[in-house]
Design an enzyme around this catalytic site. Structure first.
Site, mmCIF file in Angstrom:
data_model
loop_
_atom_site.group_PDB
_atom_site.id
_atom_site.type_symbol
_atom_site.label_atom_id
_atom_site.label_comp_id
_atom_site.label_asym_id
_atom_site.label_seq_id
_atom_site.Cartn_x
_atom_site.Cartn_y
_atom_site.Cartn_z
ATOM 1 C CE LYS A 1 -0.210 0.311 4.955
ATOM 2 N NZ LYS A 1 -1.290 0.110 6.066
ATOM 3 N NE ARG B 1 -5.975 1.669 12.180
ATOM 4 C CZ ARG B 1 -4.980 1.634 11.496
ATOM 5 N NH1 ARG B 1 -4.090 2.512 11.252
ATOM 6 N NH2 ARG B 1 -4.690 0.344 11.089
ATOM 7 C CE1 TYR C 1 12.188 32.696 0.116
ATOM 8 C CE2 TYR C 1 12.378 30.053 0.252
ATOM 9 C CZ TYR C 1 12.055 31.369 -0.567
ATOM 10 O OH TYR C 1 11.808 31.432 -1.904
#
Length: 820
Positions: free
Chosen positions: A491, A589, A715
């Site tokens: 997955k 879950r 930055y």
């Protein structure tokens, strides 16, 4: 080879059962590499992770009729016309057959061993002297207990010289290989630290390796290695073996008087007897120089003149120790083997090409130079390799292969030069949705073809070591009971590594099942030739038509999903569609709770459209020792809940609860199946030394600049140079998957073996590293994580877990797959 099964039984001391009239020409130990069933004998070697006996039925159905086994099949009646040679030790029987084959020929044999450099020295000897001799040699790194006998079985009467390498990892192994190779000339390359863990000392390892040369006429070695020199020169066992040595000191047959590195080459002054000459080695790294000196000394021993030695050494080409698999333009897959071309390595590369899932397979091949064979015989052999592996089309580049175009019965194109091919690329010849093997001699510059074909992305790449992945797969498999199955998770783009590519490797290695998160991931696998069972862990509303069309097996975690699945299967007239029931044992879950079991089993009994293939649950913390009591509570709950389901639906199913860490830490909870996820990628909850790092994220130094004290970098001016410093700009940023928290010294990369901190805030596409005290140049590689800098470490710096660090790597980062 040409042996009757009766002769094989006699040579191996085995007992023949079944027909005795078969004659074989080919030896097989890997059932996936079968080419000529009727002429093949299969040695069913049992190993730690796979047992060859398990594949006898499959090979019999494909036409194999000769087998060497250590036990006869229980269902012998299923193999009525098969001959079985029953032996005590199948591997030993293979080695005995190879030793018998070796004794049939008077061909001089060079045996090579050492900790490092065996394959390179072997290939360079071939490059240097094949002009005068027809040489057979070990394919690539076939130097193991199985690889050596397979190599020796390649011997036949047409060869003038054989070169075989032998590698060992523990005491007791070399004596077996010595009886198979029986070298006339021995070469000891280098004594290093590889495989040291099985030996008490380097000297013990040296003694074991040198057993290869006990009956040699002559051994070549570097006298600067004290252990090797002492054993060969003082051990009575080697008194009858003559020696030919080289050294940078004194007292050797060949003395290296000086070495100078310049412009990518190493210039060496050699003295041998009354001869003194210069040698130009086209490499500067110490290992390559040492390997080249072994080759030069062999040539001196064989009587080559210094000017010929210098000429041949100067022409040595790098030995590609791995095959790169890259994503190409127009949905192609590129296998890069562009540094050498010979029939031995071509056969191995074609095997890899044949395993790719794309239906169209193309070979781009240059002239095979200086093979020692006539052009017609050479390209007839190449055409045979091509046809045997069902390759679809050929692109031949060079005058010789073009002149033999008629030998190839396929779609074919021929070009005189690489330039001519590149000029037509995209015009008269195009590549789309296919796998392409690019294999050429060095001077054809096929790296230009690879560059033209590959997908254009920036210089940051994620390299996937398929050998390491297979090692990890086999390690976790070795922890299982023989009957326990394994689901492998692919997955989330196979945890960032590339779902189709990783699934293809797992399918080749006969994984039991794959698992994805969503239906679209499974659909992609099916569309790319994956035929294994595929679980879908998180199906959603509306997925069931896709699931059924692509034969994907859904996880069922609540009553709504069960009702939708039953209806979709029933509407299509499907009976017993496989599903996987998810139980919630405490992680909370997805999944059915324990008080829902009776209602669940009642609904399952009332229908026949779906069939429970497995019942499973998830552990909340199998990698955390502080949660072991809770894990055991979950396992107990799972055993109880799944047992109730089996009692009430009246048929068996597979049960699984362990993930990667659970496989290592809770072997008592294997049940019928386990699920391998992050462990496949080199993360161990018990012993990191047992697994290998699979992924390497690397980039380059784009620019180096000097920063004066007081100037800021990046930055928001979060970093100021306290003193003059030197920084490097690296083209990787948070858009590539790194976390901004790595900036300003929180994280570090590796440049030329040294860790360098990040300075300033990380940008979207780049970041800066401190090179003040580092010897580095623009274009040098930068390792973000890899074998020398583990994934777990960069995850710690990102304040996350390896799962997230790996799956964050953005799609724009090119994946490169390679294997040795």
């Amino acid at each position: 080879m040409n042996y009757s099964i009766t002769e094989i039984a006699r040579v191996t001391g085995g007992e023949l059962t079944g027909p005795d009239d078969a004659v074989v020409k080919y030896v097989l130990t890997d059932s996936r590499s079968l080419l000529y069933p009727a002429a093949t004998v299969f040695f069913a070697i049992p190993g730690e992770r796979h047992n060859g006996h398990d594949y006898i039925g499959e090979l019999y159905r494909q036409g194999v009729r000769c087998f060497v086994v250590d036990r006869l099949p229980d269902n012998g009646q299923a193999f009525p016309d098969a001959g079985f040679v029953l032996v005590r030790d199948v591997l030993r029987a293979l080695q005995q057959l190879a030793a018998r084959h070796r004794r049939r020929f008077m061909t001089p044999v060079i045996g090579i061993t050492g900790s490092n450099g065996k394959t390179v020295v072997k290939e360079w000897i071939f490059q240097a002297i094949h002009h005068e001799k027809d040489i057979v040699r070990s394919p690539r790194s076939y130097n193991s207990q199985i690889g050596v006998p397979l190599s020796v079985c390649l011997l036949d009467e047409k060869y003038d010289l054989a070169i075989f390498e032998a590698g060992i990892s523990q005491p007791g192994e070399m004596e077996r290989l010595q009886t198979v190779i029986m070298p006339d000339i021995g070469i000891f390359t280098h004594l290093g630290e590889a495989h040291q863990e099985k030996f008490h000392s380097k000297r013990e390892k040296a003694q074991e390796k040198l057993k290869l040369f006990r009956r040699c006429r002559t051994v070549l070695y570097c006298r600067d290695c004290a252990e090797i020199a002492d054993i060969l020169e003082n051990d009575p066992e080697y008194r009858a073996v003559s020696r030919f040595s080289w050294s940078e000191q004194t007292g050797a047959d060949v003395q290296v008087r000086s070495k100078r590195k310049e412009n990518g080459s190493t210039f060496v002054v050699i003295r041998h007897g009354n001869q003194k000459f210069d040698l130009a080695i086209p490499f500067t790294d110490d290992a390559s120089v040492e390997n080249a000196l072994h080759v030069a000394c062999l040539m001196l021993f064989m009587g080559y003149r210094p000017e010929i030695i210098n000429e041949r050494i100067a022409q040595l080409e790098p030995v590609a120790m791995r095959l790169d698999i890259k994503k190409g333009a127009s949905r192609c897959t590129i296998i890069n083997d562009s540094y050498n071309a010979d029939t031995g390595s071509l056969a191995i590369a074609l095997d890899l090409l044949a395993r790719q899932q794309q239906p169209v397979k193309t070979l781009i091949l240059s002239d095979i130079l200086q093979s020692g064979k006539s052009q017609e015989n050479l390209y007839r052999e190449v055409a045979g390799l091509f046809t045997e592996r069902n390759i679809n089309r050929l692109v031949g580049i060079g005058s010789e292969i073009s002149a033999n175009a008629g030998l190839f019965a396929c779609e074919k194109y021929f070009f005189a030069t690489t330039d001519a091919f590149l000029a037509e690329l995209g015009h008269s010849i195009r590549f789309t949705d296919e796998s392409i093997l690019v294999k050429g001699s060095r001077n054809f510059e096929f790296e230009r073809i690879v560059q033209a074909l590959e997908e254009k992305v920036h210089k940051t790449v994620l390299e996937i070591n398929l050998d390491a992945m297979v090692h990890n797969y086999n390690y976790f498999k070795s922890l299982l009971h023989p009957q326990t199955k394994m689901v492998v998770m692919v997955k989330a783009f196979a945890y960032g590594s590339g779902s189709v590519e990783i699934a293809s490797v797992l399918q080749f290695h006969r994984a039991d099942c794959l698992a994805v998160a969503f239906a679209d991931e499974g659909k992609e696998l099916r569309e790319n030739g994956i035929t294994l069972s595929i679980m879908v862990m998180n199906p959603e509303d509306g997925d069931f038509d896709t699931l059924i069309r692509y034969r994907l097996e859904p996880e069922i975690y609540n009553f709504r999903m069960l009702e939708q699945c039953v209806k979709a299967a029933s509407d299509q007239g499907i009976y017993e569609y496989p599903v996987h029931i998810k139980l919630d044992t405490g992680m909370h879950r997805l999944g059915f709770l324990e008080d829902e079991i009776d209602r669940l089993t009642e609904q399952l009994r009332r229908q026949s459209s779906v069939h429970v293939k497995s019942v499973f649950s998830h552990l909340a913390g199998s990698d955390d020792p502080s949660l072991d009591d809770f894990v055991r509570q979950q396992v107990s709950a799972f055993r109880r809940m799944s047992g109730r389901i089996e009692e009430q639906i009246h048929y068996p199913f597979l049960r699984h609860i362990l993930n990667s860490a659970g496989i290592e830490r809770f072997p008592e909870a294997q049940f019928d199946m386990v699920r391998l996820g992050i462990g496949l990628h080199g993360i161990s909850a018990v012993d990191p030394a047992k697994v290998r790092q699979v992924a390497t994220l690397r980039s380059i130094i784009l620019q180096i600049k000097n920063i004066p004290a007081g100037d800021s970098v990046g930055y928001n001016r979060k970093f100021f140079a306290a003193s003059p410093m030197r920084i490097g700009i690296v083209p990787i940023g948070y858009a590539d998957g790194l976390h901004r928290a790595l900036g300003n010294g929180a994280g570090s990369f590796v440049v030329n073996g040294q860790r360098v901190p990040l300075v300033g805030n990380m940008s979207m596409d780049m970041c800066a590293i401190d090179l003040t005290d580092i010897d580095a140049a623009e274009g040098d590689p930068v390792i973000i994580f890899g074998e020398e800098y583990p994934l777990a470490e960069i995850a710690r710096q990102m304040q996350t877990i390896p799962y997230e660090a790996l799956t964050r790597i953005a799609p724009r980062v090119k994946r490169i797959y390679y294997q040795e």
